[in-house]
Scaffold this motif. Structure first.
Motif, PDB file in Angstrom:
ATOM      1  N   ARG A  40       0.833  -1.212   0.000  1.00 46.28           N
ATOM      2  CA  ARG A  40       0.000   0.000   0.000  1.00 46.28           C
ATOM      3  C   ARG A  40       0.861   1.252   0.000  1.00 46.28           C
ATOM      4  N   LEU A  41       1.911   1.252   0.812  1.00 46.51           N
ATOM      5  CA  LEU A  41       2.767   2.427   0.919  1.00 46.51           C
ATOM      6  C   LEU A  41       3.431   2.734  -0.417  1.00 46.51           C
ATOM      7  N   ALA A  42       3.947   1.703  -1.083  1.00 50.06           N
ATOM      8  CA  ALA A  42       4.598   1.921  -2.371  1.00 50.06           C
ATOM      9  C   ALA A  42       3.606   2.417  -3.411  1.00 50.06           C
ATOM     10  N   ALA A  43       2.419   1.836  -3.466  1.00 51.35           N
ATOM     11  CA  ALA A  43       1.424   2.240  -4.464  1.00 51.35           C
ATOM     12  C   ALA A  43       0.934   3.662  -4.220  1.00 51.35           C
TER      13      ALA A  43
ATOM     14  N   ASP B  98      -2.399  -1.068  10.315  1.00 50.00           N
ATOM     15  CA  ASP B  98      -3.774  -1.418  10.677  1.00 50.00           C
ATOM     16  C   ASP B  98      -4.730  -0.306  10.275  1.00 50.00           C
ATOM     17  N   PHE B  99      -5.997  -0.671  10.179  1.00 49.40           N
ATOM     18  CA  PHE B  99      -7.047   0.229   9.703  1.00 49.40           C
ATOM     19  C   PHE B  99      -7.238   1.428  10.626  1.00 49.40           C
ATOM     20  N   HIS B 100      -7.419   1.172  11.914  1.00 48.90           N
ATOM     21  CA  HIS B 100      -7.844   2.234  12.818  1.00 48.90           C
ATOM     22  C   HIS B 100      -6.803   3.347  12.915  1.00 48.90           C
ATOM     23  N   ARG B 101      -5.555   2.990  13.089  1.00 45.72           N
ATOM     24  CA  ARG B 101      -4.527   4.024  13.231  1.00 45.72           C
ATOM     25  C   ARG B 101      -4.333   4.800  11.938  1.00 45.72           C
ATOM     26  N   THR B 102      -4.448   4.128  10.793  1.00 45.05           N
ATOM     27  CA  THR B 102      -4.312   4.838   9.516  1.00 45.05           C
ATOM     28  C   THR B 102      -5.393   5.894   9.378  1.00 45.05           C
ATOM     29  N   TYR B 103      -6.640   5.509   9.618  1.00 45.05           N
ATOM     30  CA  TYR B 103      -7.737   6.463   9.466  1.00 45.05           C
ATOM     31  C   TYR B 103      -7.689   7.543  10.542  1.00 45.05           C
ATOM     32  N   ALA B 104      -7.365   7.163  11.773  1.00 41.48           N
ATOM     33  CA  ALA B 104      -7.307   8.156  12.846  1.00 41.48           C
ATOM     34  C   ALA B 104      -6.214   9.189  12.579  1.00 41.48           C
ATOM     35  N   ARG B 105      -5.066   8.752  12.096  1.00 44.39           N
ATOM     36  CA  ARG B 105      -3.979   9.686  11.813  1.00 44.39           C
ATOM     37  C   ARG B 105      -4.296  10.550  10.602  1.00 44.39           C
ATOM     38  N   ALA B 106      -5.026  10.012   9.615  1.00 43.51           N
ATOM     39  CA  ALA B 106      -5.413  10.826   8.468  1.00 43.51           C
ATOM     40  C   ALA B 106      -6.331  11.966   8.908  1.00 43.51           C
TER      41      ALA B 106
ATOM     42  N   THR C 114      -2.721  17.952   1.422  1.00 44.32           N
ATOM     43  CA  THR C 114      -2.855  17.101   2.608  1.00 44.32           C
ATOM     44  C   THR C 114      -4.158  16.326   2.569  1.00 44.32           C
ATOM     45  N   LEU C 115      -5.232  16.988   2.155  1.00 41.97           N
ATOM     46  CA  LEU C 115      -6.515  16.302   2.004  1.00 41.97           C
ATOM     47  C   LEU C 115      -6.421  15.191   0.962  1.00 41.97           C
ATOM     48  N   LEU C 116      -5.736  15.464  -0.138  1.00 37.04           N
ATOM     49  CA  LEU C 116      -5.561  14.455  -1.177  1.00 37.04           C
ATOM     50  C   LEU C 116      -4.751  13.267  -0.652  1.00 37.04           C
ATOM     51  N   GLY C 117      -3.653  13.537   0.045  1.00 36.29           N
ATOM     52  CA  GLY C 117      -2.829  12.457   0.570  1.00 36.29           C
ATOM     53  C   GLY C 117      -3.562  11.616   1.595  1.00 36.29           C
ATOM     54  N   GLY C 118      -4.325  12.257   2.492  1.00 33.72           N
ATOM     55  CA  GLY C 118      -5.094  11.498   3.471  1.00 33.72           C
ATOM     56  C   GLY C 118      -6.163  10.643   2.818  1.00 33.72           C
ATOM     57  N   ALA C 119      -6.825  11.190   1.790  1.00 37.66           N
ATOM     58  CA  ALA C 119      -7.851  10.417   1.085  1.00 37.66           C
ATOM     59  C   ALA C 119      -7.241   9.205   0.387  1.00 37.66           C
ATOM     60  N   LEU C 120      -6.072   9.368  -0.207  1.00 35.99           N
ATOM     61  CA  LEU C 120      -5.413   8.234  -0.862  1.00 35.99           C
ATOM     62  C   LEU C 120      -5.034   7.156   0.153  1.00 35.99           C
ATOM     63  N   ALA C 121      -4.555   7.578   1.317  1.00 34.89           N
ATOM     64  CA  ALA C 121      -4.197   6.602   2.351  1.00 34.89           C
ATOM     65  C   ALA C 121      -5.419   5.815   2.806  1.00 34.89           C
ATOM     66  N   MET C 122      -6.542   6.503   3.007  1.00 33.50           N
ATOM     67  CA  MET C 122      -7.772   5.817   3.411  1.00 33.50           C
ATOM     68  C   MET C 122      -8.262   4.872   2.325  1.00 33.50           C
ATOM     69  N   LEU C 123      -8.255   5.341   1.093  1.00 32.20           N
ATOM     70  CA  LEU C 123      -8.730   4.516  -0.014  1.00 32.20           C
ATOM     71  C   LEU C 123      -7.862   3.275  -0.191  1.00 32.20           C
ATOM     72  N   ALA C 124      -6.569   3.401   0.028  1.00 34.14           N
ATOM     73  CA  ALA C 124      -5.666   2.261  -0.143  1.00 34.14           C
ATOM     74  C   ALA C 124      -6.015   1.139   0.816  1.00 34.14           C
TER      75      ALA C 124
ATOM     76  N   VAL D  63      -9.073  -0.700  -0.571  1.00 33.84           N
ATOM     77  CA  VAL D  63      -8.787  -1.513  -1.752  1.00 33.84           C
ATOM     78  C   VAL D  63      -7.949  -2.737  -1.399  1.00 33.84           C
ATOM     79  N   PHE D  64      -6.976  -2.563  -0.517  1.00 40.97           N
ATOM     80  CA  PHE D  64      -6.052  -3.657  -0.193  1.00 40.97           C
ATOM     81  C   PHE D  64      -5.889  -3.724   1.325  1.00 40.97           C
ATOM     82  N   PRO D  65      -6.921  -4.208   2.036  1.00 39.17           N
ATOM     83  CA  PRO D  65      -6.884  -4.181   3.504  1.00 39.17           C
ATOM     84  C   PRO D  65      -6.061  -5.319   4.085  1.00 39.17           C
ATOM     85  N   ALA D  66      -5.898  -5.245   5.397  1.00 41.39           N
ATOM     86  CA  ALA D  66      -5.271  -6.333   6.164  1.00 41.39           C
ATOM     87  C   ALA D  66      -6.073  -6.478   7.448  1.00 41.39           C
ATOM     88  N   TRP D  67      -7.329  -6.917   7.292  1.00 47.32           N
ATOM     89  CA  TRP D  67      -8.227  -7.021   8.437  1.00 47.32           C
ATOM     90  C   TRP D  67      -7.736  -8.066   9.430  1.00 47.32           C
ATOM     91  N   GLU D  68      -7.926  -7.763  10.695  1.00 47.50           N
ATOM     92  CA  GLU D  68      -7.588  -8.709  11.750  1.00 47.50           C
ATOM     93  C   GLU D  68      -8.761  -9.628  12.100  1.00 47.50           C
TER      94      GLU D  68
END
Length: 724
Positions: A378-381, A412-420, A500-510, A513-518
């Motif tokens: 996800r980070l590379a894409a 993980d999902f929660h920290r990514t979205y919370a930090r965005a 910044t809004l664009l970058g946060g939206a891309l991080a959330m969308l990623a 699209v390619f999650p790693a659910w626990e």
């Protein structure tokens, strides 16, 4: 949890102020490092060099605030070197997308895989990606690129030198970790006074063990007080549990229970005093009344049998803890602390010997189902896609979009979205604050440089109170740096917000699209914890059958493995509860019940550990058969849980019945603890055992319950009316 509720939790978490102890002196020292490199570079060279120097000093200083047990100066040097390398390599590939984009993708992927080593490595590696994106716009030749890389590295060296010259609580983090472990056991003892079966979270003990691992050079300078108390805390924990438990310790009511409460309260006072002593580096001070309680009268002691044995053992251990902390206020003999030269310590590899460790850790995570591998992809894409999109927009400073993505993304999902969410909120507040000040003060490079240093100091100070509040001053810091370089606020502020809004939206969308659910991994994590607990319980039982040094070492290793498995389960369970994913394999109620059952199973093993016989004590031969049955059944049950089948405890039941027939030859206390273990396993089977029809119905009911809870939150009065 629905997406709406999950996003509400994300917003709440991202904007929450975390109550933590601020470290203004550390922030002041780190901000001084930023000022030392900005001032001369701005005065002697140019604003561009000052910006590069500020980047290195700021990022290297921020790296020292991460949770790590290595010397902070080593972290600063490593971060500075990584930033310099990424800057120079990035410049060599800059100029053409065909060369820079592959490099950016590979570098971002490597930064994502750095999480295999730990969170500190992952965060520092992410800053090197940001450095690559920012500084490739500054140099104009290879020679200038080398100069900028050197200036960035100089920022890291400056921070390291300041740490060396002005040490602030050099062993403070290690002292805090050990003191927190002792305080956790003290809190456990107090809770046992009112709840004899209270649960204990071993995380403080695990953190203290991690902090106790040092390199040979650290071992030579470590304070002696950090060497012994951790082992005492480990030994005191099962003893207080055994004393309080009404099944194997003090009676449920009467004088014996009152005496146990007195001892537990006194133990908590002593442990708190030792914790304060270690945290502050001062002698321990204990109330005289607590010391008087810790005297076992041979004639008038009301406790008998195993309870009295636990009380005597507790008094002895507390006396040792006080001696280690520098006080002889209680009876007991202090353990002999070896000198630094011959001290045994948990070994932490040096930076050079860390390379093969890193390689092995990364290799273990190179699989499709690994959360770290998926995070790296996800980070590379996102880094490459964000760079491409921002380059096509009619805005300057397009690197802000991929930097925002890289800095907020987590495995993980929660920290990514919370930090965005936190980054966007902090950026809006920070650029608004910086804009007002820029308009009021007017263009002045030296004033902007001073404001950048102040903003950096405030960012460091609030670093642990919440990402949004630290990011507010980070955004202001960047705006002031750009203003120092001649950029007008009319250009920087709108660009910063939009990108910044664009970058946060891309991080959330990623992550969508390619999650790693626990959530789907919960059965596997539960199975790992069950198998590890089974091995730990079996290792304890083998000490009763044959109390040897080898069996004791096996018990210790099994205990540590059990704690790691429990921590992995707890982390997965906490993440799963915050994910907008339908339960798979385990509903939330089943997971909660299974967790409580396994906690009870581990607690029974811990109680048994508190009475492990010495080498010259009478053995319990029936324990060997029960240990074999327990280890075999838990291993097979772990496979059954992974495959969503019902566990079976046939061998455990047979071994327990055989033990009952030979009860005259064994210990009734150990036999009772074995019964507690079997009961916990039956509770686990009840929690996870279902027919196929029950699984379908349970999943449907779980989904209905989640929807009903969401509807009730949305309309509390309507829900209350309907329920009435």
């Amino acid at each position: 949890m629905t997406w709406l509720r999950a996003f509400g939790e994300v917003v709440r978490s991202g904007l929450t102020i975390e109550e933590t102890r601020l470290e203004p002196l550390l922030a002041l020292r780190t901000a001084a490092g930023v000022a030392i490199v900005i001032g001369p570079a701005l005065w002697l060279v140019s604003p561009a060099y000052a910006a590069s120097a500020a980047l290195g000093a700021y990022s290297a200083g921020g790296a020292t605030f991460q949770r790590t047990w290595r010397p902070r100066k080593v972290i600063a040097l490593g971060a500075g070197a990584g930033l310099a390398l990424s800057t120079f390599v990035g410049y060599l590939a800059a100029g053409r997308l065909v060369t820079f984009l592959p490099l950016l993708a590979v570098w971002a992927f490597a930064a994502g895989m750095a999480w295999a080593v730990g969170s500190t490595a992952g965060i520092v590696a992410a800053t090197t990606v940001g450095s690559m994106l920012v500084t490739i716009t500054l140099p104009t030749s290879v020679g200038r690129a080398l100069e900028h890389a050197g200036v960035i590295a100089l920022g890291g060296v400056t921070q390291a030198v300041l740490i060396l010259l002005f040490p602030i609580r050099r062993w403070g983090a290690h002292r805090d970790a050990l003191a927190d472990a002792l305080a956790a056991v003290a809190d456990y003892a107090r809770r046992l006074r009112h709840d004899p079966t209270a649960a204990f979270d071993p995380e403080p003990l695990m953190t203290a063990r991690d902090a106790a691992a040092v390199t040979p050079s650290q071992a030579r300078t470590r304070p002696p007080v950090l060497h012994g108390p951790r082992g005492l805390a480990e030994r005191i924990r099962p003893v207080v549990a055994a004393l309080a438990d009404p099944d194997v310790g003090a009676p449920a009511e009467g004088p014996g229970r009152d005496r146990a409460r007195e001892l537990l309260d006194a133990a908590a006072d002593v442990l708190d005093a030792v914790a304060r002593s270690i945290r502050r580096g001062t002698p321990a001070e204990v109330r005289p009344g607590s010391v008087d309680v810790l005297r076992v009268d041979e004639e008038h002691e009301v406790l008998e049998g195993p309870a009295r044995q636990a009380a005597e053992q507790l008094v002895e251990l507390l006396g040792e803890a006080l001696e280690v902390a520098g006080s002889g206020g209680a009876r007991g003999r202090a353990p002999t602390l070896p000198g630094p030269a011959g001290a045994e310590f948990l070994v932490r590899p040096t930076m050079f010997r860390l390379v093969p460790v890193v390689v092995r850790a990364v290799r273990r995570e190179l699989r499709r189902d690994s959360p770290v591998f998926r995070h790296a992809v996800r980070l590379a894409a996102v880094a490459t896609l964000g760079y491409l999109i921002a380059a096509r927009l009619p805005l300057g400073h397009g690197y802000w979009a991929p930097i925002a993505s890289v800095m907020v993304m987590r495995p993980d999902f929660h920290r990514t979205y919370a930090r965005a969410v936190a980054r966007l909120a902090g950026t809006l507040a920070g650029v608004a604050l910086a804009t007002v000040m820029v308009q009021a003060l007017g263009p002045d490079a030296h004033v902007f440089g001073a404001l950048a240093v102040v903003s950096a100091g405030l960012s460091y100070t609030l670093n642990r109170t919440g990402y949004a509040y630290s990011q507010c001053f980070t955004a202001a810091y960047v705006v002031f740096l750009l203003g120092m370089g001649g950029q007008a606020w009319e250009q920087t502020v709108p660009e910063r917000v939009v990108l910044t809004l664009l970058g946060g939206a891309l991080a959330m969308l990623a992550y969508v699209v390619f999650p790693a659910w626990e959530t789907p991994r919960l059965p596997s994590r539960l199975a790992d914890w069950l198998a590890a607990n089974g091995r730990y319980a079996a290792a304890v039982l083998r000490n009763y059958a044959e109390p040897t040094r080898e069996h004791h070492a096996d018990m210790r290793r099994a205990l540590l493995a059990s704690r790691e498995a429990r921590a992995a389960w707890q982390e997965a369970y906490d993440r799963a509860r915050q994910e907008p994913v339908r339960p798979r394999g385990l509903t939330s109620r089943e997971a909660q019940e299974a967790q409580e059952a396994l906690k009870g199973f581990g607690r029974a093993a811990m109680l048994m550990e508190s009475h492990v016989p010495r080498a010259d004590s009478r053995v319990v031969p029936e324990a060997e058969r029960f240990a074999d049955a327990l280890e075999t059944d838990t291993a097979k049950a772990a496979v059954a849980v992974r495959e969503h089948r019902n566990p079976d405890w046939g061998r455990v039941e047979e071994a327990l019945h055989a033990w009952e027939d030979a009860a005259s030859n064994g210990s009734p206390v150990v036999r009772r603890e074995a019964e507690l273990q079997k009961q916990a396993l039956e509770d686990l089977a009840t929690a996870v055992s279902r027919t196929p029809l029950e699984r379908d119905v349970g999943s449907a009911r779980e989904e209905q319950r989640v929807r009903a809870a969401a509807a009730a939150e949305g309309d509390g009065s309507g829900a209350a009316h309907r329920s009435g």
